[in-house]
Design an enzyme around this catalytic site. Structure first.
Site: not given
Length: 280
Positions: A20-21, A71, A154
């Site tokens: 992660t940044l 999420k 998809n």
């Protein structure tokens, strides 16, 4: 950076968080504005997610970001969810406001801000969305609200149909395609957005099955992946003269919006860009 009894805590919850940044991006912004805030990476195993979210109140966090794979899974633990986040079906930003945890989605507006920054206009344009998972939902919502005509591709058709059904009142989804071994032609589209993990570790040598024949300099290839900075999909697009955008731009702008919700002030965007390696 000072840390004391008045330091307001923020962070990111996900698993894993090795790459992660976000911490460096937010902490540099706090430092630049002399805000007594701290942003922490909070790697949480799934079985500990309820305790982690409830712990935000106990430790008086000002807010957090939520990333893969949580999420969609944080909903039951929140006191309130903003309408946009409910429609999208994903929360990526939580604000702790007077004892209440409120969930927002800054991914969708962040994606649109990244298009604006890169001078990409999608209103009335045909856009191919590659993937129909959690990452695709925010992008689909953003594109539809901006007036794009969406085509969803998809591998699992049923999942694409489910996404289309969920967003049928938001905008125009004109077609659903099977993303299999037979390449999908990119020629009919103004832009294609890859929301699949193909191109990132451990799939660096892979990309969605697409055909670049007929792609011109008017075409825009967008990949949500930012590590590596240039995926196989973006590299192939660039070789055809297309414009390319990686996921750093969306990371930046969703972070800008989250920062504003936590602090009530506008962040130093140039500082945040520099922190994650984006040219100003």
């Amino acid at each position: 950076m000072r840390i004391n009894g008045e330091t307001k805590l923020t962070g990111i919850i996900g698993y894993p968080l090795k790459h992660t940044l976000s911490p460096q991006m937010h902490n540099e912004a706090f430092k630049a504005l002399n805000l007594n805030f701290l942003y922490l990476p909070l790697e949480v195993a799934e079985e500990s997610l309820p305790q982690a979210i409830y712990g935000l109140k106990a430790f008086n966090f000002r807010g957090i970001n939520v990333t893969i794979p949580y999420k969609e899974k944080v909903f039951p633990f929140l006191d309130e969810v903003a309408t946009e986040a409910k429609t999208i079906g994903a929360v990526n930003t939580i604000v702790h406001d007077r004892g209440r945890l409120i969930g927002y989605n800054t991914d969708a507006p962040g994606f649109l801000l990244s298009l604006k920054e890169n001078d990409v206009e999608v209103t009335g344009k045909k856009v191919l969305l590659l993937g129909a998972g959690g990452a695709a939902r925010a992008v689909a919502y953003a594109l539809l609200t901006a007036g794009a005509e969406l085509i969803i591709a998809n591998r699992t058709i049923d999942k694409a149909k489910e996404l289309a059904k969920d967003f049928q009142g938001v905008g125009k989804i004109s077609e659903i395609l099977e993303l299999g071994d037979k390449p999908i032609s990119l020629a009919p589209y103004h832009m294609a957005v890859n929301t699949l993990p193909l191109g990132m570790h451990p799939y660096e040598n892979q990309m969605p099955a697409v055909d670049f024949t007929g792609v011109t300099s008017d075409f825009v290839a967008y990949d949500l992946i930012y590590n590596p900075a240039e995926t196989k999909f973006l590299k192939a697009s660039k070789e055809k003269g297309a414009r390319t955008i990686n996921g750093l731009s969306m990371l930046l702008w969703q972070g800008v919006l989250a920062f504003e919700k936590w602090t009530g002030v506008s962040p130093p965007v140039k500082v945040m860009k520099k922190a994650i390696g984006l040219s100003c």
